[in-house]
Motif scaffolding. Sequence first.
Motif, short mmCIF file in Angstrom:
data_model
loop_
_atom_site.label_atom_id
_atom_site.label_comp_id
_atom_site.label_asym_id
_atom_site.label_seq_id
_atom_site.Cartn_x
_atom_site.Cartn_y
_atom_site.Cartn_z
N THR A 37 7.40 -13.51 4.04
CA THR A 37 6.48 -14.52 4.38
C THR A 37 5.91 -14.82 3.02
OG1 THR A 37 6.22 -14.01 6.66
CG2 THR A 37 4.54 -15.85 5.68
N PRO A 38 5.91 -16.19 2.37
CA PRO A 38 4.89 -16.30 1.15
C PRO A 38 3.50 -16.21 1.33
CG PRO A 38 6.59 -18.18 1.46
CD PRO A 38 6.32 -17.35 2.67
N VAL A 39 2.93 -15.29 0.32
CA VAL A 39 1.26 -14.93 0.47
C VAL A 39 0.68 -16.46 0.82
CG1 VAL A 39 -0.79 -14.33 -1.26
CG2 VAL A 39 1.51 -13.13 -1.28
N HIS A 40 1.07 -17.61 -0.04
CA HIS A 40 0.13 -18.77 0.26
C HIS A 40 0.20 -19.26 1.49
CE1 HIS A 40 3.81 -21.42 0.30
NE2 HIS A 40 4.27 -20.63 -0.72
N HIS A 41 1.55 -19.04 2.32
CA HIS A 41 1.64 -19.32 3.66
C HIS A 41 0.64 -18.53 4.65
CE1 HIS A 41 3.85 -21.14 7.07
NE2 HIS A 41 3.55 -19.93 7.47
N VAL A 42 0.59 -17.21 4.28
CA VAL A 42 -0.29 -16.49 5.12
C VAL A 42 -1.70 -16.94 5.01
CG1 VAL A 42 -1.05 -13.91 5.41
CG2 VAL A 42 1.34 -14.31 4.80
N LEU A 43 -1.98 -17.15 3.71
CA LEU A 43 -3.37 -17.56 3.38
C LEU A 43 -3.85 -18.95 4.18
CD1 LEU A 43 -3.90 -16.52 -0.22
CD2 LEU A 43 -5.15 -15.73 1.69
N LYS A 44 -2.98 -19.78 4.30
CA LYS A 44 -3.05 -21.25 4.64
C LYS A 44 -3.11 -21.04 6.45
CE LYS A 44 -0.63 -25.26 5.03
NZ LYS A 44 0.68 -25.95 4.78
N THR A 45 -2.03 -20.39 6.88
CA THR A 45 -2.06 -20.54 8.38
C THR A 45 -3.08 -19.53 9.11
OG1 THR A 45 -0.21 -18.87 8.35
CG2 THR A 45 0.32 -21.18 8.37
N SER A 81 -2.51 -14.72 13.69
CA SER A 81 -2.96 -13.59 14.22
C SER A 81 -2.43 -12.32 13.18
CB SER A 81 -2.44 -13.43 15.58
OG SER A 81 -2.73 -12.22 16.21
N GLY A 82 -3.32 -11.46 12.94
CA GLY A 82 -2.86 -10.29 11.99
C GLY A 82 -2.61 -10.83 10.63
N TRP A 83 -3.42 -11.80 10.21
CA TRP A 83 -2.70 -12.03 8.63
C TRP A 83 -3.58 -11.47 7.73
CZ3 TRP A 83 -6.61 -13.97 5.26
CH2 TRP A 83 -7.83 -13.94 5.42
N VAL A 84 -4.56 -10.51 8.20
CA VAL A 84 -4.93 -9.55 6.96
C VAL A 84 -4.10 -8.49 6.97
CG1 VAL A 84 -7.32 -8.26 6.52
CG2 VAL A 84 -7.41 -10.48 7.59
N TYR A 85 -3.66 -8.09 7.79
CA TYR A 85 -2.75 -6.88 7.65
C TYR A 85 -1.58 -7.30 7.00
CZ TYR A 85 0.67 -3.38 9.49
OH TYR A 85 1.68 -2.32 9.37
N VAL A 86 -1.05 -8.55 7.33
CA VAL A 86 0.06 -8.91 6.50
C VAL A 86 -0.19 -9.05 5.30
CG1 VAL A 86 1.97 -10.91 6.37
CG2 VAL A 86 1.27 -10.20 8.70
N LEU A 87 -1.18 -9.98 4.77
CA LEU A 87 -1.64 -10.05 3.45
C LEU A 87 -1.96 -8.71 2.74
CD1 LEU A 87 -2.47 -12.35 1.58
CD2 LEU A 87 -4.92 -11.98 2.16
N SER A 88 -2.41 -7.85 3.38
CA SER A 88 -2.60 -6.68 2.85
C SER A 88 -1.38 -5.75 2.67
CB SER A 88 -3.53 -5.63 3.69
OG SER A 88 -2.89 -4.38 3.99
N LYS A 89 -0.39 -5.83 3.34
CA LYS A 89 0.86 -5.11 3.03
C LYS A 89 1.64 -6.02 1.84
CE LYS A 89 1.16 -1.78 5.45
NZ LYS A 89 1.19 -0.44 4.89
N LEU A 90 1.56 -7.10 1.91
CA LEU A 90 2.29 -7.84 0.87
C LEU A 90 1.75 -7.67 -0.43
CD1 LEU A 90 2.65 -11.40 2.63
CD2 LEU A 90 4.66 -9.88 1.96
#
Length: 227
Positions: free
Chosen positions: A160-168, A171-180
């Motif tokens: 998942t692109p980082v900009h997509h994680v930040l935009k949407t 649920s769980g986006w902080v975890y996903v961002l941290s892993k990416l």
Amino acid sequence: MGDRNEIKGKKTYCVTGATGYIGSWLVKSLLEKGYRVHATLRNQEKASNLVKLWQGRDRLSLFRADLQEDGSFDDAVRGCDGVFHVAASMEFGVPPAPNLDSYVEEEVIDPAIRGTLNVLKACVKSNTVRKIVFTSSISTLTAKDSSGGWIPIVDESCQTPVHHVLKTKASGWVYVLSKLLTEEAAFRFAEENGIDLISVITTTVAGPFLTPTVPASIQVLLSPITG
Ligand SMILES: NC(=O)c1ccc[n+]([C@@H]2O[C@H](COP(=O)([O-])OP(=O)(O)OC[C@H]3O[C@@H](n4cnc5c(N)ncnc54)[C@H](OP(=O)(O)O)[C@@H]3O)[C@@H](O)[C@H]2O)c1
């Protein structure tokens, strides 16, 4: 990692986060396969039950290490052939903050990256570590293509692109961002320092656990039943 008979009982692997769900199984499996293990933990007391479940304790050394303390992993990694970097903070709750993105960056992402670089720096200093395994997560992947269609086979190309994680901010986006972002920083550091790093995209794990409390991933998987 080479011929099993040749390396049995000879190679030494460091496991960070040994008192966690995955880490505690990894220590057990490595010891059962005859390896020497350097297990890192934050809290000696947490290991007291686990030590009874880990067979081959004569090949096990415990090291206190904290991701947020510079140089904390140097002793644990010294003399190791490989490192399984499993430890990660699993605290992802964020209070309502006026500037959420910068709060998450300062309080979650930066410490997560610093922690992983701390381990990688210890590997460089050691001069013995030949391979490092970083623990990523299936939550960093998406099964949908850019036009919203389903992808039949999901692999590392489906990040998942980082900009997509930040935009949407799903649920769980902080975890996903941290892993990416931690994985990205780890690969950058590895390339700059000639480290052989691989990232394992771990699926959500469930099954028997050695830890005294129910692991978070099992709680998540059971939540449709338990509410
Ligand atoms: N379980 C899953 O389904 C799953 C799926 C994909 C990826 N992963 C990844 O796999 C890894 C392990 O997950 P897990 O399920 O085993 O989680 P866990 O049981 O919560 O284990 C996390 C480990 O990290 C340690 N840790 C946390 N903060 C630390 C710090 N500041 N310094 C040193 N150690 C620290 C914890 O130490 P304490 O024991 O002292 O708290 C614990 O040993 C994580 O990187 C996670 O993102 C897990």
